[in-house]
Scaffold this motif. Structure first.
Motif, PDB file in Angstrom:
ATOM      1  N   SER A 276      -6.578   9.596 -72.362  1.00 34.63           N
ATOM      2  CA  SER A 276      -5.297   9.317 -71.716  1.00 34.63           C
ATOM      3  C   SER A 276      -4.538  10.616 -71.466  1.00 34.63           C
ATOM      4  O   SER A 276      -4.423  11.458 -72.373  1.00 34.63           O
ATOM      5  CB  SER A 276      -4.453   8.399 -72.607  1.00 34.63           C
TER       6      SER A 276
ATOM      7  N   ASP B 205      -1.356  10.735 -71.046  1.00 31.94           N
ATOM      8  CA  ASP B 205      -0.155  10.614 -71.871  1.00 31.94           C
ATOM      9  C   ASP B 205      -0.405  11.120 -73.290  1.00 31.94           C
ATOM     10  O   ASP B 205       0.459  11.747 -73.905  1.00 31.94           O
ATOM     11  CB  ASP B 205       0.319   9.154 -71.917  1.00 31.94           C
ATOM     12  N   SER B 206      -1.615  10.852 -73.802  1.00 32.30           N
ATOM     13  CA  SER B 206      -1.960  11.319 -75.140  1.00 32.30           C
ATOM     14  C   SER B 206      -2.001  12.845 -75.183  1.00 32.30           C
ATOM     15  O   SER B 206      -1.598  13.468 -76.172  1.00 32.30           O
ATOM     16  CB  SER B 206      -3.317  10.751 -75.576  1.00 32.30           C
TER      17      SER B 206
ATOM     18  N   ALA C 204       1.540  14.016 -75.406  1.00 32.59           N
ATOM     19  CA  ALA C 204       2.100  13.743 -76.732  1.00 32.59           C
ATOM     20  C   ALA C 204       1.641  14.775 -77.752  1.00 32.59           C
ATOM     21  O   ALA C 204       2.444  15.320 -78.526  1.00 32.59           O
ATOM     22  CB  ALA C 204       1.703  12.330 -77.184  1.00 32.59           C
TER      23      ALA C 204
ATOM     24  N   PRO D 216       9.671  11.815 -73.195  1.00 35.45           N
ATOM     25  CA  PRO D 216       9.716  10.475 -72.600  1.00 35.45           C
ATOM     26  C   PRO D 216       9.387   9.398 -73.637  1.00 35.45           C
ATOM     27  O   PRO D 216       8.522   9.595 -74.504  1.00 35.45           O
ATOM     28  CB  PRO D 216       8.623  10.544 -71.520  1.00 35.45           C
ATOM     29  N   GLU D 217      10.064   8.278 -73.552  1.00 35.97           N
ATOM     30  CA  GLU D 217       9.966   7.232 -74.576  1.00 35.97           C
ATOM     31  C   GLU D 217       8.536   6.753 -74.797  1.00 35.97           C
ATOM     32  O   GLU D 217       8.137   6.456 -75.929  1.00 35.97           O
ATOM     33  CB  GLU D 217      10.856   6.048 -74.198  1.00 35.97           C
ATOM     34  N   GLU D 218       7.738   6.720 -73.702  1.00 32.91           N
ATOM     35  CA  GLU D 218       6.383   6.192 -73.833  1.00 32.91           C
ATOM     36  C   GLU D 218       5.463   7.112 -74.649  1.00 32.91           C
ATOM     37  O   GLU D 218       4.369   6.701 -75.057  1.00 32.91           O
ATOM     38  CB  GLU D 218       5.760   5.960 -72.448  1.00 32.91           C
ATOM     39  N   LEU D 219       5.913   8.345 -74.909  1.00 36.14           N
ATOM     40  CA  LEU D 219       5.087   9.288 -75.667  1.00 36.14           C
ATOM     41  C   LEU D 219       5.480   9.378 -77.141  1.00 36.14           C
ATOM     42  O   LEU D 219       4.763   9.981 -77.939  1.00 36.14           O
ATOM     43  CB  LEU D 219       5.175  10.685 -75.049  1.00 36.14           C
TER      44      LEU D 219
ATOM     45  N   GLY E 164       5.585   7.309 -79.723  1.00 33.21           N
ATOM     46  CA  GLY E 164       4.726   6.699 -80.740  1.00 33.21           C
ATOM     47  C   GLY E 164       3.556   7.587 -81.113  1.00 33.21           C
ATOM     48  O   GLY E 164       3.340   7.910 -82.289  1.00 33.21           O
ATOM     49  N   GLU E 165       2.784   8.009 -80.111  1.00 29.21           N
ATOM     50  CA  GLU E 165       1.603   8.831 -80.374  1.00 29.21           C
ATOM     51  C   GLU E 165       1.997  10.216 -80.892  1.00 29.21           C
ATOM     52  O   GLU E 165       1.356  10.762 -81.799  1.00 29.21           O
ATOM     53  CB  GLU E 165       0.762   8.983 -79.107  1.00 29.21           C
TER      54      GLU E 165
ATOM     55  N   THR F 223       6.539  13.749 -67.001  1.00 32.23           N
ATOM     56  CA  THR F 223       5.300  13.879 -67.772  1.00 32.23           C
ATOM     57  C   THR F 223       4.260  14.720 -67.041  1.00 32.23           C
ATOM     58  O   THR F 223       3.528  15.501 -67.653  1.00 32.23           O
ATOM     59  CB  THR F 223       4.716  12.479 -68.084  1.00 32.23           C
TER      60      THR F 223
END
Length: 457
Positions: free
Chosen positions: A40, A42-43, A46, A120-123, A125-126, A266
């Motif tokens: 990913s 996004d990963s 992160a 960014p919020e979507e990142l 957690g990881e 991102t």
């Protein structure tokens, strides 16, 4: 090290194992990025932002490691082996305590630190998972950095290289198992990358400690691990704190700049990470030359061979500049192919290619800082780089990054122009300082004669 054995230190003998070790360190980071890019984008972002925070923690460990390296090199140059071993034990104990403390702090402050980065919020957690796992065991990195500094100062740079090879193998195998899930292994993604990173660092720290006692030889004053004698602590702080201040300023300014880039989205963060992963392979030559030069100059200054030390820095600088220009040109020629290894996103590839082209101007400036600052530190002149660094990194790099990148809308290209301006300004000021020879009066030890034969060739 046998007391009756003369170990000849040359720049090449010291530098090529350091180069391989640094290259493997970078390959470890790139292995994480490359493998995660199959999982990913996004990963990747992160982990990249989390590592930016962890780089600050590593700088905090680095102040003891830098002081250790310089003090041991100067003591060995002055034929004070007993004092060199005392410094080694004091440093090991100090960085272990410091490492445990910072590991605990990272665990509890991971979320607030990531929120400060405007991630960014979507990142979140990881990034939080990675930061807690890797950051919580950073004391292994503290141990490895300290013991590695001791081993290199004695001239055993190949041992640190072998350890890094083993750590890389462990890390890549762990990444493969946890990202792709063969043989029924769970697919853990970022969490799996964090686990393999921690395991590899733990093995590296243990192996380094074993090799320290095997190569350097006894007797070691083990009581100094918890005694912390005033003289050695003061010298470590006199060298280490200003040196760490310069690195801390650089890394914290990079975090602020990364926060600016996060405002662009991102994709901009990912472009920066991929481009800098490639740039690492350009300036790794300069870092290796700088570290080898630092060891040599430490020994030469400890033995009061000042003219040899002076010319050694300038020879190393010319070498670093030449290699950095050549590598930057090669990277620019093949930039699209290199970026395609990480991503198929055409916008990222196009932007990254422009940034790598600008690197041809940036990297020679960086060579000045890598080589000359390392030489100044080795000679004991550690405050001047901090003063200049704070001014330039924040006033030029951060200020121009926002002005050009955000205010005038040039994005990452504006940020890279800011990087170029910062590196060249600092570099030229450092060269002026070295040529002034102010550092002649700043050595920390008095010589008894030289135990190691040091070549200026």
């Amino acid at each position: 090290m046998e007391s009756d054995t003369k170990k000849k230190l040359t720049l090449f003998a010291l530098t090529w194992p350091i180069f391989i070790e640094l290259l493997l360190h970078m390959l470890m980071g790139n292995a994480d990025t490359l493998m995660l890019s199959q999982y990913s984008d996004d990963s990747v972002a992160a982990v990249g932002v989390s590592n930016q925070i962890l780089s600050l923690v590593i700088v905090m460990f680095g102040f003891v490691a830098v002081g250790t390296s310089i003090l041991i090199a100067q003591n060995l140059g002055a034929k004070k082996e007993k004092e060199a071993k005392e410094v080694a034990m004091v440093s090991l104990g100090a960085n272990l305590v410091f490492g445990l403390l910072l590991s605990v702090l990272v665990i509890f402050l991971s979320k607030p630190l990531l929120l400060l980065m405007d991630l960014p919020e979507e990142l979140l957690g990881e990034a939080g998972t990675y930061l807690k796992l890797v950051g919580g065991f950073m004391f292994f990195q503290a141990l490895f950095m300290t013991v590695g500094a001791v081993i290199r100062s004695y001239g055993y740079t190949r041992d640190a290289m072998y350890i890094t090879i083993g750590a890389n193998i462990i890390n890549v195998i762990g990444n493969y198992l946890f990202i792709f899930g063969p043989f029924g292994f769970p697919v853990l993604g970022v969490e799996g990358v964090a686990i393999s990173t921690v395991i590899s660092r733990a093995v590296a720290a243990l192996a380094a400690i074993i090799l320290l006692f095997k190569r350097v030889g006894g007797p070691f004053p083990f009581s100094y691990i918890w005694k912390f004698p005033k003289e050695h602590i003061q010298n470590l702080l006199r060298i280490g704190l200003p040196s760490a201040g310069e690195q801390l300023s650089y890394n914290s300014s990079q975090i602020v700049i990364t926060a600016f880039i996060a405002m662009l989205g991102t994709e901009a963060i990912t472009s920066k990470i991929y481009t800098q992963n490639i740039m690492m392979f350009i300036f790794v030559f300069g870092i290796a030359i700088a570290q080898g030069t630092q060891i040599l100059i430490g020994h030469l200054v400890g033995a009061k061979k000042f003219e040899e030390a002076y010319s050694r820095c300038l020879k190393s600088l010319k070498m670093a500049i030449g290699i950095s220009i050549l590598m930057a040109i090669l990277a620019s020629i093949f930039s699209k192919e290199l970026l395609s290894i990480f991503t198929a996103n055409e916008e990222i590839i196009q932007l990254g290619s422009i940034l790598i082209l600008l690197t041809i101007i940036l990297e020679p400036g960086r060579s000045f800082n890598l080589v000359v600052i390392s030489s100044l530190r080795a000679a004991g002149d550690v405050k001047y780089p901090v003063i200049v660094g704070i001014f330039s990194m924040w006033g030029v790099a951060v200020g121009l990054s926002y002005l050009l990148g955000i205010h005038f809308g040039l994005g990452l290209i504006g940020v890279w122009i800011a990087f170029i301006s910062d590196e060249w300004l600092r570099g030229l000021l450092m060269l002026r300082r070295w040529r002034s020879k102010v550092w002649l009066s700043k050595t920390f030890v008095e010589p008894k004669g030289s135990q190691l034969e040091v070549s200026n060739g």
